[in-house]
Write an enzyme that holds these catalytic residues in place. Sequence first.
Site, PDB file in Angstrom:
ATOM      1  N   LYS A  51       0.876  -1.165   0.187  1.00  0.00           N
ATOM      2  CA  LYS A  51       0.105   0.042  -0.073  1.00  0.00           C
ATOM      3  C   LYS A  51       0.605   1.219   0.028  1.00  0.00           C
ATOM      4  O   LYS A  51       2.090   1.135   0.531  1.00  0.00           O
ATOM      5  CB  LYS A  51      -0.984  -0.179   1.242  1.00  0.00           C
ATOM      6  N   CYS A 143      -2.666   8.218  -8.413  1.00  0.00           N
ATOM      7  CA  CYS A 143      -3.907   8.177  -7.413  1.00  0.00           C
ATOM      8  C   CYS A 143      -4.591   9.443  -7.932  1.00  0.00           C
ATOM      9  O   CYS A 143      -4.158  10.600  -7.804  1.00  0.00           O
ATOM     10  CB  CYS A 143      -3.350   8.480  -5.949  1.00  0.00           C
ATOM     11  N   LYS A 181       4.321   4.202 -11.836  1.00  0.00           N
ATOM     12  CA  LYS A 181       3.115   3.919 -11.698  1.00  0.00           C
ATOM     13  C   LYS A 181       2.122   5.052 -12.615  1.00  0.00           C
ATOM     14  O   LYS A 181       1.918   6.138 -11.923  1.00  0.00           O
ATOM     15  CB  LYS A 181       2.221   3.456 -10.892  1.00  0.00           C
TER      16      LYS A 181
HETATM   17  C1  LIG Z   1      -9.413   0.427  -2.440  1.00  0.00           C
HETATM   18  C2  LIG Z   1      -8.258   0.482  -3.147  1.00  0.00           C
HETATM   19  C3  LIG Z   1      -7.149   1.354  -2.968  1.00  0.00           C
HETATM   20  C4  LIG Z   1      -6.176   1.620  -3.288  1.00  0.00           C
HETATM   21  N1  LIG Z   1      -5.116   2.156  -3.099  1.00  0.00           N
HETATM   22  C5  LIG Z   1      -3.810   2.467  -3.877  1.00  0.00           C
HETATM   23  C6  LIG Z   1      -2.672   2.870  -3.335  1.00  0.00           C
HETATM   24  O1  LIG Z   1      -2.425   2.976  -2.199  1.00  0.00           O
HETATM   25  N2  LIG Z   1      -1.658   2.862  -4.158  1.00  0.00           N
HETATM   26  C7  LIG Z   1      -1.689   2.770  -5.603  1.00  0.00           C
HETATM   27  O2  LIG Z   1      -0.758   2.955  -6.346  1.00  0.00           O
HETATM   28  N3  LIG Z   1      -2.853   2.345  -5.935  1.00  0.00           N
HETATM   29  C8  LIG Z   1      -3.932   1.989  -5.227  1.00  0.00           C
HETATM   30  N4  LIG Z   1      -5.088   1.365  -5.700  1.00  0.00           N
HETATM   31  C9  LIG Z   1      -5.175   1.117  -7.226  1.00  0.00           C
HETATM   32  C10 LIG Z   1      -4.910  -0.398  -7.547  1.00  0.00           C
HETATM   33  O3  LIG Z   1      -3.650  -0.619  -7.201  1.00  0.00           O
HETATM   34  C11 LIG Z   1      -4.777  -0.605  -9.051  1.00  0.00           C
HETATM   35  O4  LIG Z   1      -3.959   0.068  -9.687  1.00  0.00           O
HETATM   36  C12 LIG Z   1      -6.417  -0.333  -9.492  1.00  0.00           C
HETATM   37  O5  LIG Z   1      -7.332  -0.826  -8.618  1.00  0.00           O
HETATM   38  C13 LIG Z   1      -6.729  -1.146 -11.047  1.00  0.00           C
HETATM   39  O6  LIG Z   1      -6.566  -2.560 -10.506  1.00  0.00           O
HETATM   40  P1  LIG Z   1      -7.834  -3.481 -10.383  1.00  0.00           P
HETATM   41  O7  LIG Z   1      -8.747  -2.920 -11.606  1.00  0.00           O
HETATM   42  O8  LIG Z   1      -7.051  -4.828 -10.205  1.00  0.00           O
HETATM   43  O9  LIG Z   1      -8.396  -3.157  -9.282  1.00  0.00           O
HETATM   44  C14 LIG Z   1      -6.290   1.210  -5.014  1.00  0.00           C
HETATM   45  C15 LIG Z   1      -7.409   0.465  -5.452  1.00  0.00           C
HETATM   46  C16 LIG Z   1      -8.366   0.400  -4.493  1.00  0.00           C
HETATM   47  C17 LIG Z   1      -9.615  -0.336  -5.223  1.00  0.00           C
END
Ligand SMILES: Cc1cc2nc3c(=O)[nH]c(=O)nc-3n(C[C@H](O)[C@H](O)[C@H](O)COP(=O)(O)O)c2cc1C
Length: 407
Positions: A51, A143, A181
Amino acid sequence: MSGEQANRDLSVKFAGLTFPNPFILSSAPPTTNGEMIRRAFQAGWGGAVSKTLNPEGVVIRDVTPRLATMRDARGAAFALGNIELTTKRTLGEWVRDFDALKEEFPDRIIIASLMAETSRQAWQDITRRVQGHVDAVELNLSCPHGMPEKGMGMAVGQDPAITEAVVGWVKEVATVPVLVKLTANVTDLAPIVEAAERAGADAFVAINTVSAIMGVDLDTLTPLPAVKGRGTFCGYSGPGIKPIGLRCVAQIAQVTARPISAVGGIETWQDAVEYMAVGASTVQLCTAVMFRGYRIVRRLRSGLSSYLQDKGFAQVEDIVGKALGALTAHEELDFDHRVVYRIDEERCTDCGICITSCRDAGYSAIDRRPDRPQIDPQRCDGCSLCQQVCPVEGCVTPVEETRAATA
Ligand SMILES: Cc1cc2nc3c(=O)[nH]c(=O)nc-3n(C[C@H](O)[C@H](O)[C@H](O)COP(=O)(O)O)c2cc1C
């Protein structure tokens, strides 16, 4: 597919690191702390991105609730919107977790996700603090909620000059690979990728969540997710963003030879292979794990292994970028290739959806003749809407226009 039998080596090299398999937990709730990552590694994940970490002394307060979903007709959640911020844990707690994980799982790759205010000092301090304890760092320049308002996250990754500065500061002190990222919330990714590459980025990660509103509560008329009657723009994730992620990964692969880790809507091994075909050599997952748990990695691994075996690929690298040669500009497509569609009477259930779609959004080329739909090749324009809406696989198929016209 030969199912669980295949036993291909899934290890993959990425930015100088060797992952035992290409399946990584992305920076998100499934990597909230070391104990959770430990359980994920026990389940078989090849790596994990923590995270996102904050500089020493930064206190993060999350709102509650901070999630909203979209559901299918049976009520199962398939898409997620979140307004969660970065980790609430300290750098000291994280460094202890990283060390313990590295000792217990020396073959797994541990990556620290980092975010800081746009200053050389802040970025270099946090990089120096964690890099002796992890295999790589991932810069969260993407983000879309909460942090951009403070000049961080997507506010950095939307601007080539600031991206170049931040990546450059980190590279001045980094002793481990630096992953960047990226956000899809830009008009053109190319200048951002080029700027990060000029500054020395070792690899790219795409995509973070997509800026969105998940819905509006029809009783209270509040945007979702809502906190005590008020909503804000959130980050959308899950299968709905996969097409956007595929486009972004392909665009990145078109402008750089640096390795790419794909993230966005991956649920199955097939999703992973698609991302690999457009240029990714590792893949990251979040929402699928939030909905179904760490155990999904077993099927991801066995499915990928079977696919490699069935297709005669020796290793994951053999798939990487394989679809890019067939990706071209719209004007380069073959405008002389003409197909029309035909309906297989044996398979047709006479649901009538093709007739309705073609009549109201196509070329009125489908008649009910005598009791089953039939396509008139003279009127069919080959758009494929009938095939897209038909619920029966293999019922509506294309045929070369010349053959159909003389049939
Ligand atoms: C609840 C939540 C919290 C997230 N927190 C972070 C984070 O702290 N840092 C980050 O780079 N991405 C964060 N993400 C993004 C995910 O790492 C990822 O890039 C994004 O959800 C797309 O992938 P997915 O479709 O597999 O979920 C978060 C996503 C979710 C759903």
